[in-house]
Design an enzyme around this catalytic site. Structure first.
Site, PDB file in Angstrom:
ATOM      1  N   ASP A 277       0.824  -1.300  -0.145  1.00 55.66           N
ATOM      2  CA  ASP A 277      -0.106   0.131   0.046  1.00 55.66           C
ATOM      3  C   ASP A 277       0.952   0.974   0.001  1.00 55.66           C
ATOM      4  OD1 ASP A 277      -2.699   1.032   0.234  1.00 55.66           O
ATOM      5  OD2 ASP A 277      -1.791   1.984   2.126  1.00 55.66           O
ATOM      6  N   GLU A 279       0.988   5.538   0.626  1.00 50.45           N
ATOM      7  CA  GLU A 279       0.440   6.936   1.138  1.00 50.45           C
ATOM      8  C   GLU A 279       0.710   8.047   0.210  1.00 50.45           C
ATOM      9  OE1 GLU A 279      -2.185   6.965   2.964  1.00 50.45           O
ATOM     10  OE2 GLU A 279      -2.076   5.066   3.552  1.00 50.45           O
ATOM     11  N   HIS A 419      -4.615   3.781   7.302  1.00 50.87           N
ATOM     12  CA  HIS A 419      -4.116   5.037   6.602  1.00 50.87           C
ATOM     13  C   HIS A 419      -2.642   5.166   6.835  1.00 50.87           C
ATOM     14  CE1 HIS A 419      -8.051   5.777   4.648  1.00 50.87           C
ATOM     15  NE2 HIS A 419      -8.498   6.114   5.926  1.00 50.87           N
ATOM     16  N   ASP A 424      -2.276  -0.802   6.423  1.00 45.88           N
ATOM     17  CA  ASP A 424      -3.021  -1.032   5.385  1.00 45.88           C
ATOM     18  C   ASP A 424      -2.714  -2.285   4.607  1.00 45.88           C
ATOM     19  OD1 ASP A 424      -4.603   1.148   6.219  1.00 45.88           O
ATOM     20  OD2 ASP A 424      -4.673   2.229   4.274  1.00 45.88           O
TER      21      ASP A 424
END
Length: 465
Positions: A277, A279, A419, A424
């Site tokens: 994942d 960000e 998040h 995640d």
């Protein structure tokens, strides 16, 4: 027709019924007009046909919507819940109000589930009692292995790593991050090892000294020992610190793993997955940048706790306050972090030979592909999306966000890790391992079978991600 989803089959049934109704209305009006025998009445019969046809269509659509909402969707949801409770080891019960217009179906399913849960609990208690002694012995054996003052790597006959201890992971860090089921030759040159194995086979010897050279040029000394029956071999190298703790990472089931003729034919639980994942500074892969990337590995259907990759990323631009509000990463945190080119290259190495998995994968993959093009790298891995897998299991009418999936599958994301790239990624990995047995129960055992089914749900990504 039998391979279509239930809701599509019901929709096609109502389409057939509406079409049949229109044909009957048209035929009746045509016969009436012919019998009436007055050409000037044609306009009246056409008007009657249009009104009747629209009425039939409207009635069919209305009844279909009611049927879809109160019958098809509840059946789909009830079936998915039964699959998850049966195969994903989710312990929750079945809501008896899940299908209120289907009579006793939901309460009967809930009763069956409760009874099977009671039987399973009784058996689990018995098995737990019988295996407790074996677990204690296993823990003692692992402690003894951890106390051996050597860096230990165990390989199959095909040179795939099935065990490494903490010292071996530290020792090989100069080459690359250790990975179960990775080739030992991703870390050291193959010539010395292959020559030693050939000499030992000729001499019928089981152990001999060895000096190997890492791909970085570093030299490591120790011993090589082969197992009886050609099952594999062990490298025991001089450790960095003989007194350091060295917890082992292992999966002895890899000894029994046989290579499939093609990746598409490989069972899902036999694949290596890298689940990741990211960000970012925003939601546009064309103009925004990555500020954090986290990834974990799944081998033989389980997440390997020690095999992770995580890094903050300096995006080379200010992070917008509204993005910081979501992922809690600000400019000060990434000031000394590496750029995305460095992180992308490291992740590419970490994901070597694996199937890549993400939730809403096109978004995260777009950042990787844009960066990798400038590095001369290619992410030609097979990519799976847990949004699609959710649609296969739970149906297109359900919500397919990561939070919704975690709730259904009883996967917990600590609030402080939601998040974050690693939080995640771990949650998505646990979702994947929970979904694999459910997919198998539906007859989707191999990667090829799953990918074929995924193609039926590609529109879901835009609608529900």
């Amino acid at each position: 027709m039998k391979d279509f989803p239930l809701r599509l089959r019901v929709f096609l049934f109502f389409c057939l019924m509406a079409g049949g109704g229109l044909v009957i209305v048209a035929a009746g009006l045509w016969l009436g007009y012919r019998q009436f025998g007055q050409p000037e009445a044609l306009s009246a019969f056409v008007t009657a046909g249009i009104v009747s046809g629209l009425g039939v269509l409207g009635l069919s659509v209305g009844i279909w919507l009611l049927f879809d909402e109160n019958v098809s969707k509840p059946i789909e949801a009830l079936a998915a819940t039964l699959r998850v409770r049966t195969h994903a080891e989710a312990g929750g019960g079945i809501d008896e109000k899940l299908a209120p217009y289907l009579g006793d179906l939901a309460p009967a399913a809930a009763a069956i589930h409760r009874r099977l849960s009671e039987i399973s609990a009784d058996r689990s208690e018995t098995v737990a009692q019988q295996t407790d002694r074996l677990k204690r012995h296993r823990a003692q054996l692992l402690q003894i292995l951890s106390d051996i003052p050597m860096a230990i790597l165990v390989m199959t006959r095909d040179h795939q790593i099935v065990l490494y201890d903490g010292q071996a992971a530290d020792l090989m860090a100069a080459e690359a991050q250790m990975r179960l089921n990775g080739s030992i030759f991703d870390y050291i040159e193959d010539g010395t090892v292959l020559d030693a194995l050939a000499r030992m086979d000729d001499r019928r010897s089981a152990r001999q000294p060895i000096t190997v050279t890492g791909l970085s040029g570093a030299v490591y000394s120790g011993h090589i020992r082969v197992f009886g029956g050609g099952a594999g071999y062990t490298l025991m190298l001089e450790p960095l610190d003989p007194d350091a703790e060295r917890p082992p990472t292992y999966d002895f089931d890899l000894f029994d793993k046989t290579a499939e003729s093609a990746l598409e034919d490989t069972p899902m639980r036999d694949l290596c997955f890298v689940v990741f994942d990211s960000e970012t500074t925003g939601l546009d892969p064309e103009t925004d940048e990555v500020v954090q990337l986290g990834a974990v590995r799944i081998v033989n259907g389980r997440r390997v706790p020690g095999e992770v990759y995580e890094s903050l990323v300096n995006p080379g631009r200010p992070i917008p306050p509204h993005s910081t509000k979501v992922h809690k990463i600000d400019d000060a945190m990434v000031a000394d972090a590496p750029g995305f080119s460095h992180v992308c290259a490291k992740f590419h190495r970490f994901a070597e030979g694996a199937v890549i998995v993400a939730h809403n994968a096109p978004f995260d993959m777009a950042f990787l592909e844009r960066q990798s093009a400038s590095l001369g790298l290619r992410f030609d891995h097979v990519v799976l999306d847990t949004v699609h897998l959710s649609a296969i299991v739970f149906g297109g009418s359900q919500e397919h966000t990561l939070d919704a999936l975690c709730e259904r599958l009883e996967v917990t994301i600590p609030a402080e890790l939601r998040h974050t790239a690693m939080g995640d990624a771990v949650a998505t990995a646990d979702v994947l391992t929970a979904l694999i047995p459910v997919l198998e129960a539906r007859g989707l055992r191999t990667l090829g079978q799953v990918r074929t089914e995924v193609r039926k749900h590609t529109r879901i990504l835009k609608e529900h991600a």
